[in-house]
Write a protein that holds these residues in place. Structure first.
Motif, PDB file in Angstrom:
ATOM      1  N   LEU A 184       0.815  -1.211   0.000  1.00 57.19           N
ATOM      2  CA  LEU A 184       0.000   0.000   0.000  1.00 57.19           C
ATOM      3  C   LEU A 184       0.851   1.264   0.000  1.00 57.19           C
ATOM      4  O   LEU A 184       0.470   2.275  -0.590  1.00 57.19           O
ATOM      5  CB  LEU A 184      -0.931   0.003   1.214  1.00 57.19           C
ATOM      6  N   ALA A 185       2.011   1.202   0.650  1.00 56.99           N
ATOM      7  CA  ALA A 185       2.902   2.366   0.647  1.00 56.99           C
ATOM      8  C   ALA A 185       3.436   2.637  -0.751  1.00 56.99           C
ATOM      9  O   ALA A 185       3.586   3.792  -1.165  1.00 56.99           O
ATOM     10  CB  ALA A 185       4.056   2.145   1.629  1.00 56.99           C
ATOM     11  N   ALA A 186       3.715   1.571  -1.492  1.00 55.32           N
ATOM     12  CA  ALA A 186       4.240   1.716  -2.851  1.00 55.32           C
ATOM     13  C   ALA A 186       3.157   2.117  -3.841  1.00 55.32           C
ATOM     14  O   ALA A 186       3.430   2.823  -4.819  1.00 55.32           O
ATOM     15  CB  ALA A 186       4.897   0.406  -3.291  1.00 55.32           C
ATOM     16  N   ALA A 187       1.924   1.668  -3.586  1.00 49.04           N
ATOM     17  CA  ALA A 187       0.808   1.955  -4.497  1.00 49.04           C
ATOM     18  C   ALA A 187      -0.475   1.995  -3.668  1.00 49.04           C
ATOM     19  O   ALA A 187      -1.107   0.957  -3.455  1.00 49.04           O
ATOM     20  CB  ALA A 187       0.715   0.899  -5.591  1.00 49.04           C
ATOM     21  N   PRO A 188      -0.874   3.168  -3.167  1.00 48.21           N
ATOM     22  CA  PRO A 188      -2.026   3.270  -2.260  1.00 48.21           C
ATOM     23  C   PRO A 188      -3.332   2.709  -2.814  1.00 48.21           C
ATOM     24  O   PRO A 188      -4.201   2.298  -2.034  1.00 48.21           O
ATOM     25  CB  PRO A 188      -2.135   4.775  -2.013  1.00 48.21           C
ATOM     26  N   ASP A 189      -3.475   2.678  -4.135  1.00 48.77           N
ATOM     27  CA  ASP A 189      -4.712   2.165  -4.722  1.00 48.77           C
ATOM     28  C   ASP A 189      -4.577   0.715  -5.173  1.00 48.77           C
ATOM     29  O   ASP A 189      -5.426   0.206  -5.906  1.00 48.77           O
ATOM     30  CB  ASP A 189      -5.134   3.031  -5.910  1.00 48.77           C
ATOM     31  N   TYR A 190      -3.523   0.031  -4.716  1.00 49.00           N
ATOM     32  CA  TYR A 190      -3.284  -1.330  -5.182  1.00 49.00           C
ATOM     33  C   TYR A 190      -4.409  -2.263  -4.701  1.00 49.00           C
ATOM     34  O   TYR A 190      -4.833  -2.184  -3.538  1.00 49.00           O
ATOM     35  CB  TYR A 190      -1.937  -1.854  -4.672  1.00 49.00           C
ATOM     36  N   PRO A 191      -4.887  -3.172  -5.569  1.00 48.80           N
ATOM     37  CA  PRO A 191      -5.941  -4.119  -5.171  1.00 48.80           C
ATOM     38  C   PRO A 191      -5.368  -5.263  -4.326  1.00 48.80           C
ATOM     39  O   PRO A 191      -4.986  -6.312  -4.839  1.00 48.80           O
ATOM     40  CB  PRO A 191      -6.481  -4.628  -6.510  1.00 48.80           C
ATOM     41  N   VAL A 192      -5.304  -5.043  -3.035  1.00 53.29           N
ATOM     42  CA  VAL A 192      -4.768  -6.043  -2.114  1.00 53.29           C
ATOM     43  C   VAL A 192      -5.700  -6.139  -0.912  1.00 53.29           C
ATOM     44  O   VAL A 192      -6.251  -5.137  -0.452  1.00 53.29           O
ATOM     45  CB  VAL A 192      -3.332  -5.690  -1.669  1.00 53.29           C
ATOM     46  N   ARG A 193      -5.895  -7.347  -0.439  1.00 53.03           N
ATOM     47  CA  ARG A 193      -6.706  -7.588   0.753  1.00 53.03           C
ATOM     48  C   ARG A 193      -5.929  -8.477   1.721  1.00 53.03           C
ATOM     49  O   ARG A 193      -5.190  -9.371   1.294  1.00 53.03           O
ATOM     50  CB  ARG A 193      -8.033  -8.264   0.401  1.00 53.03           C
TER      51      ARG A 193
END
Length: 288
Positions: free
Chosen positions: A250-259
């Motif tokens: 999330l720090a690298a890509a705040p909108d990343y699709p990760v759960r």
């Protein structure tokens, strides 16, 4: 003017309906039995969840023989008619569902000491493998559970070849790779292969580990969805380090699709037993 406006609204509604009809999602199968227990907490807009897990309820109360045989209502054995064993060169694997023209492909990669048989065992891990088999068969999908030579380059190349073989026969199907425990090494290796990454619909890490190099991979650059399930009492791969990996994404890509789903009091194998396949895959399908 009013007539033209009404025709415009009708046309827009038809376009919206067509778009909704085209969105593929897995139909339910025993959703009530496999739904997550209560949520104890959440963060990051719901992308991080803490789920209540209790051994007495979720193992002893669910299994007829604890950790060996789930109760009969959790399984549907009709799927066995669709299950066959094959070999791609020396790569032996089980296939369930449509080997050609599949709408979706899901692959399970076992951890240290496992085999292709783990991913098709109907009765262990609370019947969760039986559920994913049924979800694939009932939704014109394909489920694969392979052996592989190792967790290094040999294993990665073998699974990449397996993906290429079946993806060529179902070119419209996104490929989802679920990795249990040490199998995560193969998830990350596949993420680094640009050709494989182009086919991936998502990576599912079940009681697995972290890899900072994922943040430089083609799969990360393509924003391939990632699901991480971890037990809070995992002594093999500590939950704190996996949570730090989630935060790094999330720090690298705040909108990343990760759960991230943390199973409170769960141990190393808990995510394989408790992860809701249908919820996870349907979420990933919306990110296509």
């Amino acid at each position: 003017m009013t007539g033209m406006f009404c025709r415009f609204l009708l046309f827009a509604a038809l376009l919206l309906a067509a778009g909704s009809a085209g969105a593929f999602e897995l139909a339910p199968h025993k959703d009530r039995l496999f739904a997550y227990p209560a949520t104890l907490g959440s963060a990051d807009g719901g992308r991080y969840r803490v789920v209540d897990y209790r051994e007495m309820r979720d193992i002893n109360g669910r299994d007829a023989v604890p950790e060996r045989r789930v109760r009969d209502d959790y399984v549907s054995l009709r799927v066995r008619a669709s299950q066959q064993q094959y070999a791609l060169g020396e790569l032996r694997h089980y296939a369930v569902g449509r080997r050609e023209g599949a709408k979706i492909i899901t692959i399970y990669l076992h951890g240290q000491g496992g085999s292709r048989r783990q991913g098709v065992d109907d009765f262990t891990f609370g019947g969760n493998f039986n559920r994913i088999k049924n979800l694939m068969m009932r939704n014109d999908g394909l489920y694969l559970s392979p052996d592989f030579p190792d967790f290094g380059a040999g294993g990665k190349n073998a699974i990449a070849a397996l993906i290429e073989h079946y993806a060529a026969r179902s070119p419209a199907a996104p490929v989802f790779v679920a990795c249990g425990s040490m199998g995560g090494a193969l998830c990350y290796a596949l993420a680094e292969d640009a050709r494989v990454a182009a086919r991936l619909g998502g990576l599912i890490l079940l009681g697995s580990h972290w890899d900072a190099d994922f943040l430089k991979s083609p799969a990360f650059k393509r924003k391939t969805p990632v699901f991480i399930g971890q037990g809070s009492r995992d002594t093999v791969f500590p939950v704190e380090k996996q949570e730090a990996f989630f935060r790094a994404i999330l720090a690298a890509a705040p909108d990343y699709p990760v759960r991230f789903v943390r199973f409170e009091t769960g141990t190393h194998g808990t995510p394989i037993r408790m992860t809701d396949w249908r919820e996870t895959l349907n979420w990933m399908l919306t990110r296509r």
